[in-house]
Design an enzyme around this catalytic site. Structure first.
Site, PDB file in Angstrom:
ATOM      1  N   LYS A  35       1.012  -0.916  -0.287  1.00 29.48           N
ATOM      2  CA  LYS A  35      -0.315   0.129   0.052  1.00 29.48           C
ATOM      3  C   LYS A  35       0.736   1.340  -0.077  1.00 29.48           C
ATOM      4  O   LYS A  35       0.594   2.359  -0.801  1.00 29.48           O
ATOM      5  CB  LYS A  35      -0.621   0.186   0.942  1.00 29.48           C
ATOM      6  CG  LYS A  35      -2.412   0.695   1.121  1.00 29.48           C
ATOM      7  CD  LYS A  35      -2.914   0.544   2.373  1.00 29.48           C
ATOM      8  CE  LYS A  35      -4.165   1.157   2.412  1.00 29.48           C
ATOM      9  NZ  LYS A  35      -4.700   0.888   3.874  1.00 29.48           N
ATOM     10  N   THR A 121     -12.055   5.410  15.613  1.00 29.44           N
ATOM     11  CA  THR A 121     -14.285   5.356  16.597  1.00 29.44           C
ATOM     12  C   THR A 121     -13.323   4.016  17.272  1.00 29.44           C
ATOM     13  O   THR A 121     -13.441   3.048  16.936  1.00 29.44           O
ATOM     14  CB  THR A 121     -14.861   5.372  15.777  1.00 29.44           C
ATOM     15  OG1 THR A 121     -14.852   6.470  14.419  1.00 29.44           O
ATOM     16  CG2 THR A 121     -15.826   4.561  16.399  1.00 29.44           C
ATOM     17  N   GLU A 155     -17.467   9.173   4.334  1.00 30.09           N
ATOM     18  CA  GLU A 155     -17.196   8.684   2.158  1.00 30.09           C
ATOM     19  C   GLU A 155     -17.754   9.589   1.480  1.00 30.09           C
ATOM     20  O   GLU A 155     -18.962   9.496   1.290  1.00 30.09           O
ATOM     21  CB  GLU A 155     -17.331   7.005   2.140  1.00 30.09           C
ATOM     22  CG  GLU A 155     -16.483   5.907   3.567  1.00 30.09           C
ATOM     23  CD  GLU A 155     -16.331   4.437   3.596  1.00 30.09           C
ATOM     24  OE1 GLU A 155     -17.120   4.381   2.136  1.00 30.09           O
ATOM     25  OE2 GLU A 155     -16.405   4.263   4.209  1.00 30.09           O
ATOM     26  N   ASN A 208     -23.352   8.916  15.929  1.00 30.65           N
ATOM     27  CA  ASN A 208     -23.390   7.752  14.282  1.00 30.65           C
ATOM     28  C   ASN A 208     -24.726   6.956  14.477  1.00 30.65           C
ATOM     29  O   ASN A 208     -25.762   7.169  14.111  1.00 30.65           O
ATOM     30  CB  ASN A 208     -22.374   6.795  14.787  1.00 30.65           C
ATOM     31  CG  ASN A 208     -21.133   7.688  13.412  1.00 30.65           C
ATOM     32  OD1 ASN A 208     -21.523   8.251  13.073  1.00 30.65           O
ATOM     33  ND2 ASN A 208     -20.213   6.928  13.414  1.00 30.65           N
ATOM     34  N   GLY A 253     -35.375   3.844   2.617  1.00 36.22           N
ATOM     35  CA  GLY A 253     -34.644   2.982   1.712  1.00 36.22           C
ATOM     36  C   GLY A 253     -34.364   1.843   1.811  1.00 36.22           C
ATOM     37  O   GLY A 253     -35.363   1.019   2.636  1.00 36.22           O
ATOM     38  N   CYS A 260     -19.734   2.586   9.389  1.00 29.09           N
ATOM     39  CA  CYS A 260     -18.737   2.621  10.135  1.00 29.09           C
ATOM     40  C   CYS A 260     -20.497   2.364  11.031  1.00 29.09           C
ATOM     41  O   CYS A 260     -20.517   2.403  11.978  1.00 29.09           O
ATOM     42  CB  CYS A 260     -18.964   4.622  10.109  1.00 29.09           C
ATOM     43  SG  CYS A 260     -17.826   4.807   9.754  1.00 29.09           S
ATOM     44  N   LYS A 263     -21.088  -0.668  12.286  1.00 26.68           N
ATOM     45  CA  LYS A 263     -20.556  -1.455  13.621  1.00 26.68           C
ATOM     46  C   LYS A 263     -20.655  -0.501  15.297  1.00 26.68           C
ATOM     47  O   LYS A 263     -20.706  -1.053  16.190  1.00 26.68           O
ATOM     48  CB  LYS A 263     -19.206  -1.634  12.904  1.00 26.68           C
ATOM     49  CG  LYS A 263     -18.182  -0.410  13.368  1.00 26.68           C
ATOM     50  CD  LYS A 263     -16.556  -1.081  12.854  1.00 26.68           C
ATOM     51  CE  LYS A 263     -15.568   0.342  12.342  1.00 26.68           C
ATOM     52  NZ  LYS A 263     -15.331   1.052  13.668  1.00 26.68           N
TER      53      LYS A 263
HETATM   54  C1  UDX Z   1     -20.456   8.099   8.389  1.00 31.69           C
HETATM   55  C2  UDX Z   1     -21.320   9.226   9.722  1.00 31.69           C
HETATM   56  O1  UDX Z   1     -21.946  10.296   8.304  1.00 31.69           O
HETATM   57  C3  UDX Z   1     -19.887  10.167   9.589  1.00 31.69           C
HETATM   58  O2  UDX Z   1     -19.905  11.148  10.677  1.00 31.69           O
HETATM   59  C4  UDX Z   1     -18.735   9.285  10.442  1.00 31.69           C
HETATM   60  O3  UDX Z   1     -17.449   9.839  10.421  1.00 31.69           O
HETATM   61  C5  UDX Z   1     -18.771   7.790   9.319  1.00 31.69           C
HETATM   62  O4  UDX Z   1     -20.144   7.170   9.905  1.00 31.69           O
HETATM   63  P1  UDX Z   1     -20.465   7.135   6.190  1.00 31.69           P
HETATM   64  O5  UDX Z   1     -20.897   5.880   6.477  1.00 31.69           O
HETATM   65  O6  UDX Z   1     -19.318   7.638   5.011  1.00 31.69           O
HETATM   66  O7  UDX Z   1     -20.051   8.506   7.152  1.00 31.69           O
HETATM   67  O8  UDX Z   1     -21.131   7.069   5.550  1.00 31.69           O
HETATM   68  P2  UDX Z   1     -23.249   8.381   5.409  1.00 31.69           P
HETATM   69  O9  UDX Z   1     -23.143   9.524   4.126  1.00 31.69           O
HETATM   70  O10 UDX Z   1     -22.805   8.849   7.040  1.00 31.69           O
HETATM   71  O11 UDX Z   1     -24.353   7.110   4.792  1.00 31.69           O
HETATM   72  C6  UDX Z   1     -24.348   6.080   6.011  1.00 31.69           C
HETATM   73  C7  UDX Z   1     -25.943   4.814   5.696  1.00 31.69           C
HETATM   74  O12 UDX Z   1     -26.770   5.550   5.670  1.00 31.69           O
HETATM   75  C8  UDX Z   1     -25.191   5.001   4.030  1.00 31.69           C
HETATM   76  O13 UDX Z   1     -25.521   3.432   4.467  1.00 31.69           O
HETATM   77  C9  UDX Z   1     -26.564   5.747   3.452  1.00 31.69           C
HETATM   78  O14 UDX Z   1     -27.178   5.020   2.243  1.00 31.69           O
HETATM   79  C10 UDX Z   1     -27.929   5.642   4.614  1.00 31.69           C
HETATM   80  N1  UDX Z   1     -28.592   7.074   4.654  1.00 31.69           N
HETATM   81  C11 UDX Z   1     -27.796   7.911   4.800  1.00 31.69           C
HETATM   82  C12 UDX Z   1     -29.823   6.187   4.566  1.00 31.69           C
HETATM   83  O15 UDX Z   1     -30.309   5.215   3.859  1.00 31.69           O
HETATM   84  N2  UDX Z   1     -30.627   7.579   4.426  1.00 31.69           N
HETATM   85  C13 UDX Z   1     -30.258   8.776   4.784  1.00 31.69           C
HETATM   86  O16 UDX Z   1     -30.882   9.976   5.100  1.00 31.69           O
HETATM   87  C14 UDX Z   1     -28.847   9.203   5.125  1.00 31.69           C
END
Ligand code: UDX
Length: 433
Positions: A35, A121, A155, A208, A253, A260, A263
């Site tokens: 990596k 985390t 992400e 979270n 949905g 994140c 877990k």
């Molecule tokens: C998340 C947190 O947002 C972030 O602050 C933390 O540091 C890491 O975890 P991430 O996992 O990158 O970030 O994705 P995020 O955009 O938060 O979405 C998480 C999941 O929730 C996705 O599967 C998304 O599809 C779902 N989601 C999100 C919904 O189903 N509905 C929503 O309204 C928002």
């Protein structure tokens, strides 16, 4: 400042690069020699908009280096960030072995006062654990402090999230070490909360868990809307105008996936239970989330009559748009069930297909959505990539065996799709079978 970031995963690589961009001298360290070799050649291990350019620019300006030499990185840095993985065990507990390993490495190489900052985390109490490991194993008489500085980046928008965080949380054991972190972040001019280490660790999990709760709440409401003939899109819109509720993270949905939320909710439930607290609310949040795919499958079954023998065009494989991350992606559970029930699956994702191939080897990967849809019995939307909202649906309709859409993320307007001649099913809206 001289900084090292140990672990070049999502959080480590992005935050290390952003620290360099702020003018610090940063060494990003990883045990994975391959990596590091790729990073040295400018190849990113993840797909993240804007990351490659920022890495290249900071490497060229000599502020960012990649290395496998943790000893040198520890010795040269005043701030040592721990950003290694904290994967879940089967029982929901967080596996801290990588964090513990790094604490041992730091103990072996610490040569003068250092501030060790936990960005991974980690469950409440881990800051203390890291302190104890270093204290017990350090090979010379030096002092050090351990700080918690959780990362909130998402992400797909990681660079912007890391550059312009809504808040910076610092859990510090004393004022002078808090000042060091203040100095690092001052130029960002963002709201900062200085608190104790356990509270900072809890802020990350509570945040979270709350966002996951919003999503499961929206999904629970979607089920009621579906049953009573209301439109959940309108319902969450109406709710979101209330600033005490807010419009974000109310998108119903297939539920939440990724590295994140699943877990972290499990880990918080586990940690609370360890201390004798049963967070029933959160157990429900997780349960609602786990039932989303089976609910969607039921909609597909009812819409198609039978899944066996049908060809389904699945659009979107990543756990959310703008990432190639397949961790806890809802597509995996859905597609495996479709295959088990005898369907053929054509799939397309703009960036996640290489990663998906390793997990889902028995589906047809297509070069674009039109190829996936051609000859299929239905289109199944799993991830709400923007390009799926802009498809030429007339062209798709004409190439399909039957014009049916199952929209797992409510990306389309039902009326418009029906006017185009599709039979259209979505989540929490009127599905007439
Ligand atoms: C998340 C947190 O947002 C972030 O602050 C933390 O540091 C890491 O975890 P991430 O996992 O990158 O970030 O994705 P995020 O955009 O938060 O979405 C998480 C999941 O929730 C996705 O599967 C998304 O599809 C779902 N989601 C999100 C919904 O189903 N509905 C929503 O309204 C928002």
């Amino acid at each position: 400042m001289n900084i090292c970031v140990i672990g070049t995963g999502y959080v480590g690589l992005v935050t290390g690069t952003v620290f360099a961009d702020l003018g610090n001298d940063v060494i990003c360290v990883d045990k994975d020699a391959q990596k590091i070799a790729s990073l040295k050649q400018g190849q990113m291990p993840i797909y993240e908009p804007g990351l490659e350019e920022m890495v290249q620019h900071n490497v060229a300006d000599d502020r960012l280096r990649f290395s496998t030499d943790i000893a040198e990185a520890v010795r040269e840095s005043e701030l040592i960030f721990i950003a290694v993985g904290t994967p879940p065990k089967d029982n929901g507990e967080t596996d801290l072995s990588q964090v513990e390993g790094v604490a041992h490495d730091i103990a072996s190489h610490i040569n003068e006062y250092k501030v060790i900052v936990n960005k991974s985390t980690v469950p409440v109490g881990t800051g203390d654990l890291v302190r104890q490991i270093i204290e017990a194993n350090k090979n010379c008489e030096v002092s050090f402090d351990v700080v918690s500085n959780p990362e909130f980046l998402r992400e797909g928008s990681a660079i912007a999230d890391a550059l312009y965080p809504e808040r910076i949380v610092v859990g510090a054991p004393n004022k002078s070490v808090a000042m060091k972190l203040l100095e690092l972040y001052a130029s960002m001019e963002r709201p900062m909360l200085i608190t104790d280490v356990p509270s900072a660790e809890m802020i990350k999990y509570a945040s979270n868990a709350f966002l996951a709760t919003k999503i499961s709440f929206a999904n629970a409401i979607a089920d009621v809307c579906e049953a009573v003939g209301a439109d959940v899109t309108q319902v969450v819109k109406g709710m979101g105008y209330d600033h005490r509720i807010g419009p974000e993270f109310l998108q119903p949905g297939l539920g939440f996936g990724g590295s994140c939320f699943p877990k972290d909710t499990d880990s918080l439930i586990y940690t609370a239970a360890k201390f004798g607290v049963d967070i029933k609310l959160l157990r429900n949040v997780v349960e609602i989330n786990q039932l989303r795919v089976s609910h969607f499958l039921e909609i597909i079954r009812r819409g198609l009559g039978e899944i066996k023998g049908k060809t389904l065009a699945v659009l979107g494989l990543a756990f959310k748009p703008n990432t190639d991350d397949m961790r806890e992606a809802k597509s995996v559970e859905l597609i495996n069930s479709l295959l088990e029930e005898g369907a053929t699956v054509n799939a397309y994702d703009p960036v996640a297909m290489d990663n998906a191939r390793k997990i889902l080897p028995h589906i047809n990967y297509c070069a674009n959505p039109y190829k996936a849809a051609g000859g299929s019995d239905a289109l199944v939307i799993v991830t709400e990539w923007r390009e799926f909202k802009l498809l030429n649906l007339e062209k798709i309709r004409d190439s399909m065996k039957s014009p049916v859409i199952f929209d797992g993320r409510n990306i389309y307007n039902p009326e418009r799709k029906r006017r185009l001649g599709f039979t259209y099913y979505s989540i929490g809206r009127n599905n007439s079978y």
